[in-house]
Write a protein that holds these residues in place. Structure first.
Motif, PDB file in Angstrom:
ATOM      1  N   ALA A 452       0.835  -1.311  -0.051  1.00  0.00           N
ATOM      2  CA  ALA A 452      -0.053  -0.076   0.137  1.00  0.00           C
ATOM      3  C   ALA A 452       0.851   1.423   0.208  1.00  0.00           C
ATOM      4  CB  ALA A 452      -0.900   0.148   1.192  1.00  0.00           C
ATOM      5  N   PRO A 453       1.974   1.497   0.890  1.00  0.00           N
ATOM      6  CA  PRO A 453       2.792   2.556   0.935  1.00  0.00           C
ATOM      7  C   PRO A 453       3.573   2.624  -0.480  1.00  0.00           C
ATOM      8  CG  PRO A 453       2.902   1.542   3.035  1.00  0.00           C
ATOM      9  CD  PRO A 453       2.217   0.646   2.102  1.00  0.00           C
ATOM     10  N   ALA A 454       4.009   1.636  -1.031  1.00  0.00           N
ATOM     11  CA  ALA A 454       4.805   1.548  -2.323  1.00  0.00           C
ATOM     12  C   ALA A 454       3.915   2.069  -3.366  1.00  0.00           C
ATOM     13  CB  ALA A 454       4.923   0.254  -2.571  1.00  0.00           C
ATOM     14  N   LEU A 455       2.450   1.551  -3.465  1.00  0.00           N
ATOM     15  CA  LEU A 455       1.500   2.089  -4.683  1.00  0.00           C
ATOM     16  C   LEU A 455       1.174   3.583  -4.337  1.00  0.00           C
ATOM     17  CD1 LEU A 455      -0.961  -0.859  -4.771  1.00  0.00           C
ATOM     18  CD2 LEU A 455       0.924  -0.202  -6.349  1.00  0.00           C
ATOM     19  N   GLY A 456       1.213   3.830  -3.064  1.00  0.00           N
ATOM     20  CA  GLY A 456       1.099   5.374  -2.767  1.00  0.00           C
ATOM     21  C   GLY A 456       2.156   6.409  -3.007  1.00  0.00           C
ATOM     22  N   LEU A 457       3.334   5.913  -3.055  1.00  0.00           N
ATOM     23  CA  LEU A 457       4.501   6.712  -3.263  1.00  0.00           C
ATOM     24  C   LEU A 457       4.684   6.671  -4.768  1.00  0.00           C
ATOM     25  CD1 LEU A 457       6.885   8.103  -2.292  1.00  0.00           C
ATOM     26  CD2 LEU A 457       8.258   6.029  -2.552  1.00  0.00           C
ATOM     27  N   GLY A 458       4.320   5.719  -5.296  1.00  0.00           N
ATOM     28  CA  GLY A 458       4.330   5.715  -7.132  1.00  0.00           C
ATOM     29  C   GLY A 458       3.284   6.574  -7.571  1.00  0.00           C
ATOM     30  N   ALA A 459       2.262   6.364  -6.865  1.00  0.00           N
ATOM     31  CA  ALA A 459       1.148   7.354  -7.535  1.00  0.00           C
ATOM     32  C   ALA A 459       1.163   8.711  -6.998  1.00  0.00           C
ATOM     33  CB  ALA A 459      -0.304   6.855  -6.633  1.00  0.00           C
ATOM     34  N   LEU A 460       1.847   9.129  -6.093  1.00  0.00           N
ATOM     35  CA  LEU A 460       1.975  10.503  -5.752  1.00  0.00           C
ATOM     36  C   LEU A 460       3.125  11.020  -6.752  1.00  0.00           C
ATOM     37  CD1 LEU A 460       2.464  13.198  -4.061  1.00  0.00           C
ATOM     38  CD2 LEU A 460       3.966  12.004  -2.746  1.00  0.00           C
ATOM     39  N   SER A 461       4.075  10.256  -6.945  1.00  0.00           N
ATOM     40  CA  SER A 461       5.073  10.644  -8.260  1.00  0.00           C
ATOM     41  C   SER A 461       4.602  10.923  -9.440  1.00  0.00           C
ATOM     42  CB  SER A 461       6.361   9.607  -8.052  1.00  0.00           C
ATOM     43  OG  SER A 461       6.897   9.488  -6.963  1.00  0.00           O
ATOM     44  N   VAL A 462       3.753  10.077  -9.884  1.00  0.00           N
ATOM     45  CA  VAL A 462       3.006  10.066 -11.259  1.00  0.00           C
ATOM     46  C   VAL A 462       1.942  11.193 -11.381  1.00  0.00           C
ATOM     47  CG1 VAL A 462       1.716   8.921 -13.033  1.00  0.00           C
ATOM     48  CG2 VAL A 462       3.381   7.538 -11.735  1.00  0.00           C
ATOM     49  N   LEU A 463       1.414  11.322 -10.217  1.00  0.00           N
ATOM     50  CA  LEU A 463       0.288  12.423 -10.310  1.00  0.00           C
ATOM     51  C   LEU A 463       1.160  13.692 -10.236  1.00  0.00           C
ATOM     52  CD1 LEU A 463      -2.706  13.024  -9.880  1.00  0.00           C
ATOM     53  CD2 LEU A 463      -2.303  13.022  -7.370  1.00  0.00           C
ATOM     54  N   PRO A 494      12.060  16.323  -7.934  1.00  0.00           N
ATOM     55  CA  PRO A 494      11.646  15.605  -6.759  1.00  0.00           C
ATOM     56  C   PRO A 494      10.745  14.233  -6.836  1.00  0.00           C
ATOM     57  CG  PRO A 494      10.397  17.586  -7.358  1.00  0.00           C
ATOM     58  CD  PRO A 494      11.327  17.528  -8.128  1.00  0.00           C
ATOM     59  N   ALA A 495       9.796  14.279  -7.985  1.00  0.00           N
ATOM     60  CA  ALA A 495       9.140  13.152  -8.325  1.00  0.00           C
ATOM     61  C   ALA A 495      10.126  11.879  -8.888  1.00  0.00           C
ATOM     62  CB  ALA A 495       8.171  13.128  -9.515  1.00  0.00           C
ATOM     63  N   PHE A 496      11.201  12.614  -9.780  1.00  0.00           N
ATOM     64  CA  PHE A 496      12.186  11.278 -10.123  1.00  0.00           C
ATOM     65  C   PHE A 496      12.797  10.811  -8.891  1.00  0.00           C
ATOM     66  CE2 PHE A 496      12.853  13.330 -14.599  1.00  0.00           C
ATOM     67  CZ  PHE A 496      11.765  12.809 -14.776  1.00  0.00           C
ATOM     68  N   LEU A 497      13.183  11.621  -7.896  1.00  0.00           N
ATOM     69  CA  LEU A 497      13.742  11.164  -6.712  1.00  0.00           C
ATOM     70  C   LEU A 497      12.845  10.071  -5.956  1.00  0.00           C
ATOM     71  CD1 LEU A 497      15.823  11.249  -4.326  1.00  0.00           C
ATOM     72  CD2 LEU A 497      14.466  13.065  -3.287  1.00  0.00           C
ATOM     73  N   MET A 498      11.743  10.270  -6.069  1.00  0.00           N
ATOM     74  CA  MET A 498      10.888   9.443  -4.942  1.00  0.00           C
ATOM     75  C   MET A 498      10.655   8.286  -5.852  1.00  0.00           C
ATOM     76  SD  MET A 498      10.429  11.178  -2.397  1.00  0.00           S
ATOM     77  CE  MET A 498       9.196   9.873  -1.651  1.00  0.00           C
ATOM     78  N   LEU A 499      10.536   8.351  -7.207  1.00  0.00           N
ATOM     79  CA  LEU A 499      10.485   7.087  -7.798  1.00  0.00           C
ATOM     80  C   LEU A 499      12.026   6.284  -7.925  1.00  0.00           C
ATOM     81  CD1 LEU A 499       8.765   8.291 -11.031  1.00  0.00           C
ATOM     82  CD2 LEU A 499       7.791   6.826  -9.528  1.00  0.00           C
ATOM     83  N   THR A 500      12.848   6.720  -7.858  1.00  0.00           N
ATOM     84  CA  THR A 500      14.173   6.046  -7.665  1.00  0.00           C
ATOM     85  C   THR A 500      14.215   5.760  -6.219  1.00  0.00           C
ATOM     86  OG1 THR A 500      15.312   7.769  -9.082  1.00  0.00           O
ATOM     87  CG2 THR A 500      16.585   6.505  -7.747  1.00  0.00           C
ATOM     88  N   VAL A 501      13.786   6.425  -5.141  1.00  0.00           N
ATOM     89  CA  VAL A 501      13.733   5.420  -3.838  1.00  0.00           C
ATOM     90  C   VAL A 501      12.597   4.257  -3.850  1.00  0.00           C
ATOM     91  CG1 VAL A 501      12.691   5.976  -1.647  1.00  0.00           C
ATOM     92  CG2 VAL A 501      14.143   7.709  -2.330  1.00  0.00           C
ATOM     93  N   LEU A 502      11.611   4.472  -4.733  1.00  0.00           N
ATOM     94  CA  LEU A 502      10.934   3.259  -4.640  1.00  0.00           C
ATOM     95  C   LEU A 502      11.352   2.284  -5.546  1.00  0.00           C
ATOM     96  CD1 LEU A 502       7.819   2.061  -4.318  1.00  0.00           C
ATOM     97  CD2 LEU A 502       7.312   3.119  -6.582  1.00  0.00           C
TER      98      LEU A 502
END
Length: 555
Positions: A452-463, A494-502
Motif C-alpha cells: 500500500a505505501p509503495a503504491l501510494g508513493l508511486g501514485a504521488l510521483s506520477v500524479l 522531486p518526483a524522479f527522486l521518489m521513483l528512484t527511492v521506490l
C-alpha cells in the motif's frame, strides 16, 4: 606473490603516499583537459598554453586539498556531503555566465529591490546604472539571444541553410575574431553607462527570495557592484540549498545514496547556484522527501515537515499541495506522533492553500504602475484550455503521453541547462545511469516497504509529474495544441527522486542484499562518485560557454 599479499603491502604504505598519487593523477587529468581544449577547440589563438594549464593544475590541486581536508577533519558523512554540495555548486556559480539561468534576470532584479528594503512592487522604480549595465551586458538565454541564421553553400557548391543555435561562441570566417560571453564581461567593464534604464520586473515574490536578497545586501554593504552582488546572491542561495540538503540527509535513515545522487546532480547544482528561488525550492523538495526514509515520525518531525511543506507552497502554490499525500502513504509502523495522519494532511492543506492565496493577494495589493502585460504565448488561455481538457480527456491523455515520449520522458534531458537553449549531451547520457547507480548502492538496505505505501508513493510521483505538465499546458500552451510547451526536466526532479527511492526499495526485495543495513561504504562511494560527476558537469558547462565549440560563420 598473491593478490592478497599485494593488497596487504599496499595497506602498510603511509597514507601520504596515496594522497600524493591522487594529487598527481588530478594534475595529470587537468593537463590532459587543457591540452584537449587547445587541440580540439583551437585555443592557441585565444589563450596562451601556459596560463591555461597552470590554472587547470591549480584548480585540480585545490580540489585535491578540499577532499583531503574533508576526509581528515570532517567525520560525519552528512556534513561532508553538505560541504561537497557547496563546493561543487560554487564551481557552477562561476562556470555559468551571469543571468543565464531561467528567469534569473527577473529574480535578480526583485532580490536587489528587496535588499534595498522595497517590499512593494513599482514599475516606475528604476535601478542604479551598474545594475542596468549588467542586465544590458548579459541578455538572458545568451545562446538564443546571439543566434544567427542564413544561407551559405556546402562543399559541393549547393545552397544550404545554417543556424548558430546552441553555440555560445561564434567566429567571423576562418581565423576571424571569436565573439562570446567574454564580450559580455568586456561590455560590463567598459566604463560606459547603460543605454537604457532598468525598472522593476513583472515578478512579485518576496519571502522565497530571502537568501539571495540577503546575499546581495551583504555584497552591497561590502562595496561590491552589480556583478559582485549577482555572484553573492548565487552563493547565498547555494549555502541555503546545502543546509537544506544537510537536514534532509540527517533525516534519512536509508537510501542516502539516492539522495546524494540527486543533490549532486549537475542539474540540481546548476539551479542551486543561481539567483532563483528554485534553489531553495529544490532543497525543500528533498527535505520533504526525506521523511519517507525515516524509521519513526515524531512530534518534532511534524514541525519541520510543516515548515518545509509551507515554504514549497509559498514558492509554487497549488501544485505542491499534492505533497500532503506523503504523510498518508507512510507506513503505519513509522507513525510515532500524537498527530493523526488526517490532522497533518488538513494542516498542510489549510496552511499551504491559505499562504498561497495570501501571497497572491499581497502581490496584487502592493503592485503599482504596472501596465497590462499580454500573454507571452499567443492563443493560451487558462479557462479555455481547462474546458478543452475536461471536454476531451482522452485527447489530452494522448497529448501528455506524446509529449513525454518525444522528450524521452525527460529522463534523458538532465543535461539541459538554461532556458531550453543549452544541452551538454554527456550529462544527459550519464545522469540517468548515475541515478540508477544510486539506487543500486541502496539495495543492501532491506526495506520494510509494504504494497500500500509503495503504491501510494508511486501514485504521488506520477500524479505530481502529470500535474506539473498539465499546469504548463493550461498556462503556457495554445488551446488545443497537440504538444505541451515549456516543460523541462528540472520540474520533475522531486518526483524522479521518489521513483528512484521506490526502485531501490523494490530491488531490495528482489535481490539478495550483500551488506547489512547501515553500512557506510556505499554512502562513501556515492558521495565521492556523485561529487566527481558534479565537478565534471561544471567543467563541461564552462567548456561550452567559454572554450568551445565555436561556430564559424560564413565570411
Amino acid at each position: 606473490m598473491t593478490q592478497q599479499d599485494i593488497l596487504a603491502r599496499l595497506r602498510r604504505l603511509p597514507g601520504g603516499v596515496f594522497w600524493l598519487l591522487g594529487w598527481l593523477c588530478a594534475c595529470a587529468g587537468a593537463v590532459c583537459f587543457a591540452y584537449y581544449w587547445r587541440v580540439f577547440y583551437y585555443l592557441e589563438g585565444r589563450i596562451a598554453a601556459l596560463p591555461l594549464t597552470a590554472a587547470m593544475v591549480g584548480l585540480a590541486s585545490l580540489a585535491t586539498l578540499a577532499v583531503f581536508l574533508l576526509v581528515r577533519f570532517v567525520k560525519q558523512l552528512d556534513t561532508k556531503a553538505a560541504i561537497c554540495i557547496f563546493l561543487c555548486g560554487a564551481l557552477f556559480c562561476f562556470a555559468n555566465p551571469p543571468l543565464q539561468t531561467p528567469d534569473e534576470t527577473n529574480h535578480f532584479l526583485r532580490s536587489y529591490s528587496l535588499s534595498l528594503g522595497h517590499f512593494d512592487f513599482d514599475a516606475n522604480r528604476t535601478y542604479p546604472d551598474d545594475v542596468a549595465k549588467l542586465v544590458e551586458s548579459f541578455p538572458g538565454a545568451w545562446v538564443n539571444s546571439h543566434t544567427s541564421q542564413g544561407m551559405t553553400t556546402d562543399e559541393d557548391g549547393n545552397p544550404s541553410v545554417y543556424t548558430t543555435e546552441g553555440y555560445a561562441l561564434k567566429q567571423q570566417g576562418e581565423g576571424g575574431p571569436v565573439s562570446g560571453v567574454a564580450d559580455g564581461f568586456a561590455a560590463y567593464f567598459d566604463g560606459q553607462p547603460a543605454e537604457n534604464p532598468v525598472s522593476e520586473p513583472y515578478f512579485f515574490m518576496t519571502i522565497s527570495m530571502a537568501p539571495q536578497a540577503l546575499g546581495i545586501l551583504v555584497a552591497r554593504l561590502l562595496g561590491f557592484g552589480a556583478l559582485g552582488c549577482m555572484y553573492a546572491a548565487r552563493l547565498a542561495n547555494l549555502a541555503a540549498y546545502a543546509a537544506l540538503c544537510w537536514l534532509a540527509l540527517r533525516n534519512c535513515k536509508r537510501y542516502k545514496p539516492v539522495f546524494l545522487a540527486f543533490m549532486l546532480l549537475p542539474l540540481s547544482l546548476y539551479m542551486a547556484a543561481s539567483v532563483s528561488y528554485d534553489a531553495t525550492l529544490l532543497g525543500f523538495y528533498y527535505l520533504v522527501a526525506s521523511f519517507y526514509c525515516k524509521d519513526e515520525i515524531t512530534d518534532r518531525d511534524i514541525a519541520l515537515f510543516l515548515f518545509a511543506f509551507v515554504m514549497m507552497n509559498v514558492a509554487k502554490p497549488y501544485i505542491n499541495l499534492l505533497w500532503l499525500v506523503l504523510p498518508i502513504v507512510l507506513p503505519k509502523s513509522a507513525w510515532k506522533t500524537r498527530w493523526k495522519k488526517w490532522q497533518l494532511a488538513v494542516a498542510c492543506l489549510v496552511g499551504g492553500f491559505a499562504l498561497g492565496k495570501f501571497f497572491d493577494w499581497y502581490g496584487t495589493a502592493f503592485r503599482y504602475n504596472y501596465p497590462y502585460v499580454g500573454r507571452q504565448i499567443a492563443g493560451a488561455g487558462e479557462v479555455d484550455q481547462l474546458a478543452f481538457i475536461l471536454s476531451n480527456p482522452l485527447r489530452y491523455i494522448a497529448v501528455l503521453l506524446g509529449t513525454f515520449y518525444e522528450n524521452k520522458f525527460y529522463v534523458g534531458q538532465m543535461g539541459l541547462f538554461g532556458a531550453l537553449d543549452l544541452e551538454v549531451p554527456f550529462i544527459s547520457l550519464v545522469s540517468p545511469m548515475l541515478l540508477l547507480f544510486g539506487a543500486v548502492l541502496s539495495v543492501h538496505e532491506k526495506s520494510s516497504l509494504k504494497p500500500a505505501p509503495a503504491l501510494g508513493l508511486g501514485a504521488l510521483s506520477v500524479l505530481y509529474i502529470t500535474g506539473a505538465a498539465t499546469a504548463m499546458y493550461i498556462t503556457s500552451t495554445p488551446v488545443g495544441m497537440i504538444r505541451i510547451i515549456g516543460v523541462q526536466a528540472r520540474y520533475f526532479l522531486p518526483a524522479f527522486l521518489m521513483l528512484t527511492v521506490l526502485l531501490a526499495a523494490v530491488l531490495s526485495h528482489v535481490l539478495e542484499p550483500r551488506l547489512a543495513a547501515g553500512q557506510k561504504k556505499p554512502q562513501a562511494v556515492a558521495l565521492w562518485t556523485f561529487a566527481a560527476f558534479g565537478m565534471l558537469g561544471a567543467v563541461l558547462l564552462f567548456q561550452h560557454y567559454f572554450i568551445g565549440p565555436v561556430f564559424v560563420l560564413p565570411a
